[in-house]
Design a protein around this motif. Structure first.
Motif, PDB file in Angstrom:
ATOM      1  N   GLY A 226       0.898  -1.010   0.009  1.00 23.44           N
ATOM      2  CA  GLY A 226      -0.051  -0.066  -0.040  1.00 23.44           C
ATOM      3  C   GLY A 226       0.953   1.173  -0.024  1.00 23.44           C
ATOM      4  O   GLY A 226       2.077   1.272   0.415  1.00 23.44           O
ATOM      5  N   PRO A 227       0.261   2.271  -0.379  1.00 19.44           N
ATOM      6  CA  PRO A 227       0.934   3.685  -0.320  1.00 19.44           C
ATOM      7  C   PRO A 227       1.294   4.328   0.908  1.00 19.44           C
ATOM      8  O   PRO A 227       0.948   3.680   2.088  1.00 19.44           O
ATOM      9  N   SER A 228       2.007   5.020   1.180  1.00 22.93           N
ATOM     10  CA  SER A 228       2.633   5.690   2.263  1.00 22.93           C
ATOM     11  C   SER A 228       1.303   6.345   2.973  1.00 22.93           C
ATOM     12  O   SER A 228       0.331   6.748   2.437  1.00 22.93           O
ATOM     13  N   GLY A 229       1.029   5.866   4.292  1.00 24.96           N
ATOM     14  CA  GLY A 229       0.052   6.579   4.913  1.00 24.96           C
ATOM     15  C   GLY A 229      -1.220   5.624   5.233  1.00 24.96           C
ATOM     16  O   GLY A 229      -2.338   5.861   5.368  1.00 24.96           O
ATOM     17  N   SER A 230      -1.003   4.181   4.318  1.00 27.91           N
ATOM     18  CA  SER A 230      -2.062   3.408   4.149  1.00 27.91           C
ATOM     19  C   SER A 230      -2.387   2.308   5.255  1.00 27.91           C
ATOM     20  O   SER A 230      -3.336   1.979   5.529  1.00 27.91           O
ATOM     21  N   GLY A 231      -1.371   2.416   6.486  1.00 24.11           N
ATOM     22  CA  GLY A 231      -1.657   1.824   7.646  1.00 24.11           C
ATOM     23  C   GLY A 231      -0.838   0.741   7.546  1.00 24.11           C
ATOM     24  O   GLY A 231      -0.808  -0.247   8.652  1.00 24.11           O
TER      25      GLY A 231
ATOM     26  N   LEU B  71       2.199  -3.689  10.661  1.00 29.57           N
ATOM     27  CA  LEU B  71       3.354  -4.314  10.834  1.00 29.57           C
ATOM     28  C   LEU B  71       3.428  -4.518  12.718  1.00 29.57           C
ATOM     29  O   LEU B  71       3.638  -5.722  12.971  1.00 29.57           O
ATOM     30  N   HIS B  72       3.421  -3.432  13.152  1.00 25.18           N
ATOM     31  CA  HIS B  72       3.459  -3.527  14.512  1.00 25.18           C
ATOM     32  C   HIS B  72       2.431  -4.194  15.354  1.00 25.18           C
ATOM     33  O   HIS B  72       2.954  -4.639  16.256  1.00 25.18           O
ATOM     34  N   VAL B  73       1.403  -4.300  14.729  1.00 23.90           N
ATOM     35  CA  VAL B  73       0.133  -4.895  15.387  1.00 23.90           C
ATOM     36  C   VAL B  73       0.420  -6.635  15.198  1.00 23.90           C
ATOM     37  O   VAL B  73       0.279  -7.373  16.086  1.00 23.90           O
ATOM     38  N   ILE B  74       0.991  -6.675  13.991  1.00 23.69           N
ATOM     39  CA  ILE B  74       1.110  -8.147  13.554  1.00 23.69           C
ATOM     40  C   ILE B  74       2.216  -8.797  14.668  1.00 23.69           C
ATOM     41  O   ILE B  74       2.230  -9.667  15.031  1.00 23.69           O
ATOM     42  N   GLY B  75       2.983  -7.832  14.830  1.00 26.34           N
ATOM     43  CA  GLY B  75       4.278  -8.337  15.324  1.00 26.34           C
ATOM     44  C   GLY B  75       4.214  -8.123  16.843  1.00 26.34           C
ATOM     45  O   GLY B  75       5.318  -8.336  17.577  1.00 26.34           O
TER      46      GLY B  75
ATOM     47  N   ILE C 250       8.050 -15.108  16.175  1.00 23.79           N
ATOM     48  CA  ILE C 250       8.237 -13.871  14.941  1.00 23.79           C
ATOM     49  C   ILE C 250       9.510 -13.536  14.934  1.00 23.79           C
ATOM     50  O   ILE C 250      10.480 -13.388  15.788  1.00 23.79           O
ATOM     51  N   GLY C 251      10.031 -13.517  13.580  1.00 28.91           N
ATOM     52  CA  GLY C 251      11.175 -12.993  13.404  1.00 28.91           C
ATOM     53  C   GLY C 251      10.959 -11.707  12.530  1.00 28.91           C
ATOM     54  O   GLY C 251      10.309 -11.460  11.774  1.00 28.91           O
ATOM     55  N   PHE C 252      12.001 -10.672  12.796  1.00 27.40           N
ATOM     56  CA  PHE C 252      11.824  -9.519  12.159  1.00 27.40           C
ATOM     57  C   PHE C 252      12.984  -9.194  11.217  1.00 27.40           C
ATOM     58  O   PHE C 252      14.063  -9.190  11.565  1.00 27.40           O
ATOM     59  N   VAL C 253      12.605  -8.762  10.067  1.00 28.45           N
ATOM     60  CA  VAL C 253      13.844  -8.101   9.177  1.00 28.45           C
ATOM     61  C   VAL C 253      13.252  -6.655   8.712  1.00 28.45           C
ATOM     62  O   VAL C 253      12.223  -6.400   8.538  1.00 28.45           O
ATOM     63  N   PHE C 254      14.078  -5.769   9.117  1.00 28.20           N
ATOM     64  CA  PHE C 254      13.867  -4.184   8.802  1.00 28.20           C
ATOM     65  C   PHE C 254      14.810  -3.745   7.804  1.00 28.20           C
ATOM     66  O   PHE C 254      15.998  -4.303   7.718  1.00 28.20           O
ATOM     67  N   GLN C 255      14.464  -2.725   7.059  1.00 26.85           N
ATOM     68  CA  GLN C 255      15.376  -2.188   5.947  1.00 26.85           C
ATOM     69  C   GLN C 255      16.856  -1.515   6.615  1.00 26.85           C
ATOM     70  O   GLN C 255      17.632  -1.520   5.909  1.00 26.85           O
ATOM     71  N   GLN C 256      16.711  -1.139   7.887  1.00 30.76           N
ATOM     72  CA  GLN C 256      17.882  -0.645   8.415  1.00 30.76           C
ATOM     73  C   GLN C 256      18.829  -1.564   9.045  1.00 30.76           C
ATOM     74  O   GLN C 256      19.922  -1.053   9.338  1.00 30.76           O
ATOM     75  N   PHE C 257      18.624  -2.673   8.927  1.00 29.07           N
ATOM     76  CA  PHE C 257      19.367  -3.860   9.586  1.00 29.07           C
ATOM     77  C   PHE C 257      19.425  -4.115  10.802  1.00 29.07           C
ATOM     78  O   PHE C 257      19.380  -5.221  11.688  1.00 29.07           O
TER      79      PHE C 257
ATOM     80  N   ALA D 188       9.155  -8.893   7.432  1.00 30.06           N
ATOM     81  CA  ALA D 188       9.991  -8.378   6.734  1.00 30.06           C
ATOM     82  C   ALA D 188       9.503  -6.928   6.266  1.00 30.06           C
ATOM     83  O   ALA D 188       8.680  -6.769   5.439  1.00 30.06           O
ATOM     84  N   ASP D 189       9.945  -5.830   6.759  1.00 34.25           N
ATOM     85  CA  ASP D 189       9.517  -4.429   6.385  1.00 34.25           C
ATOM     86  C   ASP D 189      10.454  -3.821   5.661  1.00 34.25           C
ATOM     87  O   ASP D 189      11.579  -3.367   5.701  1.00 34.25           O
TER      88      ASP D 189
END
Length: 225
Positions: A40-45, A50-54, A87-94, A167-168
């Motif tokens: 979804g686009p920026s601001g779509s939720g 991600l925070h709620v699922i995680g 839950i395993g997390f992967v973020f773009q900032q590493f 994965a974010d």
């Protein structure tokens, strides 16, 4: 295949005067072994989702089940334990510790799962081998390329054998060629059995995955297998 993630009527509101609705009645489920894009686009939720699922944030209403467990019914301590194990997390900032080796960074993914130190390192080596970095285990992040650092982050997410990997925007900080290699790895890991939910704003990237859950204005607008 069993259901590893289920959202039922999930809402999330912030503030009070007036409240801002970030999620509005979101419902979908993910089965074991799926590879799903939430797009979804920026601001779509997407980020709130991600925070709620995680389990990093509790929903205002509705149910979030991870591996059949209703996260809303857990205490903060129980929630932390669920997060560490399922839950395993992967973020773009590493988010890698610069002073630690790749092996140590991956082993840290087991810190809160009660795994003894020697076993943590052994499993870290296995996870690094899965992502093609066995020969970089003793390197620190400053000696690794962006693509290699993301592979370390993916290994850290996988090391605890979680029910689901979130994965974010995992290719967000990478050039297109490196991003393509990370996406190839994600597909490989999924083919080997990992359940992966990827959050992205990139519709083209999402179109290449087996299922796309599209969100806009805090709602699911389509769910295409």
């Amino acid at each position: 295949m069993s259901t590893v993630l289920e959202l039922d009527g999930v809402t999330k509101r912030y503030g009070e005067q007036p409240p801002v609705a970030a999620l509005r009645g979101v419902s979908f489920s993910v089965r074991q072994g799926e590879l799903v894009a939430i797009v979804g686009p920026s601001g779509s939720g997407k980020s709130t989702l991600l925070h709620v699922i995680g389990t990093l944030e509790r929903p205002t209403s509705g149910v979030v089940r991870i591996g059949g467990v209703d996260a809303a019914q857990l205490s903060d301590r129980e929630l932390s334990r669920l997060r560490a194990r399922e839950i395993g997390f992967v973020f773009q900032q590493f988010f890698l510790a610069e002073h630690a080796t790749a092996r140590e960074n991956v082993a840290d993914g087991l810190l809160y799962a009660g795994v003894p130190a020697e076993e943590r390192l052994r499993r870290a080596d296995e996870a690094l081998e899965r992502v093609g970095l066995a020969d970089r285990a003793t390197f620190k992040p400053t000696k690794l390329s962006g693509g290699e650092r993301q592979r370390v982050a993916i290994a850290r997410a996988l090391v605890g054998k979680p029910a689901i990997v979130l994965a974010d925007e995992p290719t967000g900080n990478l050039d297109s060629a490196t991003g393509a290699s990370i996406m190839a790895l994600i597909r490989e890991l999924n083919a080997a059995g990992a359940t992966i939910v990827m959050i992205t704003h990139d519709a083209e990237l999402a179109d290449g995955l087996p299922r796309q859950v599209r969100v806009r204005d805090g709602q699911v607008v389509s769910d295409c297998p």
